[in-house]
Motif scaffolding. Structure first.
Motif, short mmCIF file in Angstrom:
data_model
loop_
_atom_site.label_atom_id
_atom_site.label_comp_id
_atom_site.label_asym_id
_atom_site.label_seq_id
_atom_site.Cartn_x
_atom_site.Cartn_y
_atom_site.Cartn_z
N ALA A 8 -26.48 89.02 8.77
CA ALA A 8 -25.40 88.72 8.71
C ALA A 8 -24.65 88.30 10.39
O ALA A 8 -23.81 87.79 10.18
CB ALA A 8 -24.87 90.14 9.34
N THR A 9 -25.60 89.15 11.21
CA THR A 9 -25.28 88.37 12.56
C THR A 9 -25.13 87.14 12.59
O THR A 9 -24.71 86.02 13.25
CB THR A 9 -26.81 88.59 13.78
OG1 THR A 9 -25.90 90.21 13.88
CG2 THR A 9 -26.39 88.41 14.95
N GLN A 10 -26.44 85.99 11.95
CA GLN A 10 -27.11 84.51 11.95
C GLN A 10 -25.36 84.27 10.90
O GLN A 10 -24.61 82.59 11.15
CB GLN A 10 -28.05 84.70 10.98
CG GLN A 10 -28.19 83.09 10.99
CD GLN A 10 -29.86 82.65 10.27
OE1 GLN A 10 -30.19 84.02 9.69
NE2 GLN A 10 -30.93 82.47 10.71
N ALA A 11 -25.13 84.63 9.84
CA ALA A 11 -23.72 84.41 9.30
C ALA A 11 -23.34 83.86 9.80
O ALA A 11 -22.27 83.05 9.99
CB ALA A 11 -23.91 85.41 7.72
N THR A 12 -22.87 85.25 10.39
CA THR A 12 -21.63 85.05 11.53
C THR A 12 -21.87 83.80 12.45
O THR A 12 -20.45 83.01 13.10
CB THR A 12 -21.12 86.80 12.47
OG1 THR A 12 -21.32 87.69 11.44
CG2 THR A 12 -20.56 86.41 13.33
N LEU A 13 -22.19 84.19 13.11
CA LEU A 13 -22.50 82.88 14.11
C LEU A 13 -22.90 81.48 13.44
O LEU A 13 -21.87 80.98 14.39
CB LEU A 13 -24.40 82.76 14.94
CG LEU A 13 -24.05 84.16 15.77
CD1 LEU A 13 -25.68 84.37 15.84
CD2 LEU A 13 -23.67 84.31 17.10
#
Length: 102
Positions: A81-86
């Protein structure tokens, strides 16, 4: 609303239940902290602090191989999820910049 009514208004399992806490610091420290927060709410700042401390504890447990398989899956999901946000942030920021020549 009486005590009986409050007890009956139990949140459904799928709802977020907001936790509250008291903070024990002297008045001078509290006033300075409120100044540091600026426009940010106390609830928001304390929530961020709690999340940070939980993340640190999880990191320590993970580094000592003390997490369960379920926790490992949850960590991977948070990373994704963090990777997608970044990725979205990078794309948005790159869209604001003129074309770069390397």
């Amino acid at each position: 609303m009486g005590k009986g009514e409050r007890r009956r208004n139990v949140a459904a399992p799928s709802q977020t239940v907001w936790q509250t806490a008291r903070v024990r610091v002297d008045d001078e420290t509290w006033a300075e902290w409120r100044h540091v927060l600026g426009e940010r709410s106390v609830a928001e700042a304390l929530g961020a602090y709690v999340e940070l401390e939980v993340a640190r504890a999880r990191k320590r447990r993970a580094s000592r191989s003390e997490i369960s398989e379920r926790e490992a899956v949850e960590v991977l999901e948070r990373i994704e999820a963090t990777q997608a946000t970044l990725e979205k942030l990078v794309n948005r920021l790159e869209g604001r910049l003129p074309l770069r020549r390397d």
